[in-house]
Design a protein around this motif. Sequence first.
Motif, mmCIF file in Angstrom:
data_model
loop_
_atom_site.group_PDB
_atom_site.id
_atom_site.type_symbol
_atom_site.label_atom_id
_atom_site.label_comp_id
_atom_site.label_asym_id
_atom_site.label_seq_id
_atom_site.Cartn_x
_atom_site.Cartn_y
_atom_site.Cartn_z
ATOM 1 N N LYS A 149 0.834 -1.200 0.000
ATOM 2 C CA LYS A 149 0.000 0.000 0.000
ATOM 3 C C LYS A 149 0.872 1.256 0.000
ATOM 4 N N TYR A 150 1.849 1.309 0.880
ATOM 5 C CA TYR A 150 2.702 2.492 0.972
ATOM 6 C C TYR A 150 3.532 2.691 -0.292
ATOM 7 N N VAL A 151 4.043 1.590 -0.846
ATOM 8 C CA VAL A 151 4.856 1.697 -2.060
ATOM 9 C C VAL A 151 3.996 2.086 -3.253
ATOM 10 N N SER A 152 2.835 1.454 -3.402
ATOM 11 C CA SER A 152 1.971 1.745 -4.547
ATOM 12 C C SER A 152 1.431 3.166 -4.502
ATOM 13 N N GLU A 153 1.234 3.696 -3.306
ATOM 14 C CA GLU A 153 0.766 5.073 -3.162
ATOM 15 C C GLU A 153 1.912 6.076 -3.237
ATOM 16 N N LYS A 154 3.124 5.574 -3.456
ATOM 17 C CA LYS A 154 4.341 6.393 -3.596
ATOM 18 C C LYS A 154 4.619 7.235 -2.352
ATOM 19 N N LYS A 155 4.202 6.709 -1.204
ATOM 20 C CA LYS A 155 4.594 7.341 0.042
ATOM 21 C C LYS A 155 6.048 7.004 0.370
ATOM 22 N N ILE A 156 6.441 5.781 0.040
ATOM 23 C CA ILE A 156 7.817 5.339 0.238
ATOM 24 C C ILE A 156 8.293 4.662 -1.040
ATOM 25 N N ALA A 157 9.606 4.775 -1.289
ATOM 26 C CA ALA A 157 10.162 4.153 -2.494
ATOM 27 C C ALA A 157 10.301 2.657 -2.317
ATOM 28 N N ASN A 158 10.515 2.218 -1.078
ATOM 29 C CA ASN A 158 10.746 0.802 -0.822
ATOM 30 C C ASN A 158 10.530 0.497 0.644
ATOM 31 N N THR A 191 11.878 0.128 -5.110
ATOM 32 C CA THR A 191 13.162 0.455 -5.725
ATOM 33 C C THR A 191 14.010 1.290 -4.776
ATOM 34 N N LEU A 192 15.306 1.345 -5.028
ATOM 35 C CA LEU A 192 16.230 2.040 -4.134
ATOM 36 C C LEU A 192 15.904 3.521 -3.992
ATOM 37 N N ALA A 193 15.248 4.070 -5.003
ATOM 38 C CA ALA A 193 14.834 5.474 -4.982
ATOM 39 C C ALA A 193 13.635 5.629 -5.912
ATOM 40 N N PHE A 194 12.856 6.675 -5.715
ATOM 41 C CA PHE A 194 11.794 6.973 -6.655
ATOM 42 C C PHE A 194 12.416 7.220 -8.029
ATOM 43 N N GLY A 195 11.862 6.601 -9.054
ATOM 44 C CA GLY A 195 12.383 6.773 -10.399
ATOM 45 C C GLY A 195 13.497 5.822 -10.768
ATOM 46 N N SER A 196 13.966 5.044 -9.812
ATOM 47 C CA SER A 196 15.026 4.072 -10.071
ATOM 48 C C SER A 196 14.424 2.757 -10.543
ATOM 49 N N THR A 197 15.227 1.982 -11.257
ATOM 50 C CA THR A 197 14.803 0.634 -11.635
ATOM 51 C C THR A 197 15.476 -0.429 -10.773
ATOM 52 N N ALA A 198 16.433 -0.016 -9.954
ATOM 53 C CA ALA A 198 17.151 -0.958 -9.091
ATOM 54 C C ALA A 198 16.260 -1.378 -7.932
ATOM 55 N N LYS A 199 16.060 -2.674 -7.774
ATOM 56 C CA LYS A 199 15.145 -3.202 -6.772
ATOM 57 C C LYS A 199 15.789 -3.243 -5.382
ATOM 58 N N ALA A 200 15.003 -2.937 -4.377
ATOM 59 C CA ALA A 200 15.447 -3.073 -2.987
ATOM 60 C C ALA A 200 15.278 -4.517 -2.551
ATOM 61 N N GLN A 229 4.686 15.162 0.826
ATOM 62 C CA GLN A 229 5.551 15.135 -0.345
ATOM 63 C C GLN A 229 6.947 14.658 0.041
ATOM 64 N N ASN A 230 7.567 13.857 -0.849
ATOM 65 C CA ASN A 230 8.899 13.320 -0.581
ATOM 66 C C ASN A 230 9.965 14.126 -1.314
ATOM 67 N N PHE A 231 11.015 14.493 -0.577
ATOM 68 C CA PHE A 231 12.139 15.212 -1.153
ATOM 69 C C PHE A 231 13.423 14.464 -0.808
ATOM 70 N N PRO A 232 14.278 14.197 -1.801
ATOM 71 C CA PRO A 232 15.516 13.461 -1.509
ATOM 72 C C PRO A 232 16.501 14.314 -0.715
ATOM 73 N N ILE A 233 16.646 14.022 0.567
ATOM 74 C CA ILE A 233 17.574 14.790 1.388
ATOM 75 C C ILE A 233 18.965 14.155 1.443
ATOM 76 N N ASP A 234 19.053 12.886 1.058
ATOM 77 C CA ASP A 234 20.369 12.238 0.993
ATOM 78 C C ASP A 234 20.377 11.226 -0.150
ATOM 79 N N PRO A 235 20.500 11.719 -1.392
ATOM 80 C CA PRO A 235 20.542 10.802 -2.537
ATOM 81 C C PRO A 235 21.758 9.888 -2.451
ATOM 82 N N ALA A 236 21.589 8.662 -2.886
ATOM 83 C CA ALA A 236 22.661 7.677 -2.767
ATOM 84 C C ALA A 236 23.945 8.128 -3.444
ATOM 85 N N ALA A 237 23.836 8.672 -4.640
ATOM 86 C CA ALA A 237 25.042 9.000 -5.423
ATOM 87 C C ALA A 237 25.901 10.071 -4.784
ATOM 88 N N THR A 238 25.280 10.924 -3.966
ATOM 89 C CA THR A 238 26.031 12.012 -3.317
ATOM 90 C C THR A 238 25.875 11.957 -1.805
#
Length: 437
Positions: free
Chosen positions: A56-65, A85-94, A294-303
């Motif tokens: 439910k949480y993932v499908s409603e895009k409240k959480i990425a994974n 997924t590891l992040a919203f918009g990512s294809t890498a699976k958690a 609303q979700n905002f990336p405060i610590d993206p994996a790449a940086t």
Amino acid sequence: MAYTDFSEGGLSRRSILKGGALLAGGSMLAGMPFGQALLAHDVSENWPSVAAAIEKYVSEKKIANAIASFGWNLDEKSHSVGGGTLAFGSTAKADLNSLYRIYSMTKPVTGMVAMQLICEGKLGLDQPLSDILPAFAQMKVQKEYDGAITEDNLEPAKNPITIRQLLTHTSGLGYQIIQKGPIMDEYYRLGLLPGQVSRMPIPGIPTMKPVGSLEAFADTLATVPLVYQPGTKWSYSVGLDLMGRVIEVVEGKPFDQVMYDMILGPAGMDSSYFTVPESEIGRLTTNYGVVNGQNFPIDPAATSIYLDKPAFPFGGAGLVCSPHDYDRFLHVLLGMGKIGKTRVLSELAVRVGTSNILPATADLTGTWVEGQGFGAGGRVVDKAFGWGGAAATAAFVDFKTGLRAGFFTQYMPSDAYAIQGEFPDLVAKDLAAKHNG
């Protein structure tokens, strides 16, 4: 990325760290209709309530994974429920090998290192802290909680801080994520920041540089008054971070090296880091701040800020860990210090550390643990021991049923959504259904 103003929704360093710093849900597994049918022979991977909530949480895009991990008794195999997924918009699976910032779930690991040293006779549970760190011998205490830091509001500590009190948040030490008055301001001014969140500035909180070592952290902390008389009140604190300094003084080598040598290495926790290696970025989740839904990336994996070496190893909130790794830590606890044929901790260290070791003098009224117990860095309820993290993770081990359970996702503040707090109740619901079925 463009700067996002989080202040309208109340997202601050205090809000994102506070509230997720414990295993929410209060009762953990107390009162569940456990029976012998739920012990070692139940290896079902069917956790419908947990799975439905995550979906439910993932499908409603409240959480990425979200990954929930489970294990039974001394079986080294763990299984998972959930995904995303590891992040919203990512294809890498958690999955069980993805990396999560576990924040205060670091505390029980640090606590068990301390318990092992106690069982080896290198520390005493009721030994004065000042025996190891003399700077804490003459502490001052606020007369008015969170009041002024002035001579008329200070009095001498009536009793010494002890190792037991550091482990159980009864030492009287403060926490910048808890205090609201001058002590909080003093912690920030002095760089007493035992944790990290993001490279981006947090509105309302000036960017502060933490002190550069555990030694400096301890020496500086000793100059700040306590918020309660030692041993009198449960109050969430930097006690487990200070314990890191105690450990490295006692062992004569860096705290993070002691943790690795004593627990992480022997337990096979090879995906647990204070600094995430560049080679592992592909497994690291992104952490989100939640403002007005609303979700905002405060610590993206790449940086991620966790790609850099921290100012010092934060024993209270510093580890990044995979669900598989943390399950191995829970396995060590459930195995009374052993995982497989490997003895990691002494049985006594685990038995005492996962039991209620609160000082008899400590008042729990109005605290997060009122009516419950507290062990070496984690809550104790009935036969269960566990704690949670500020980015909405949680984990516990239940000695009565032989269950190991963990919940991993990444958002702050943890109370922005209910799922972290609901996790123990969802587990209880599924176990009850198995038992009644």
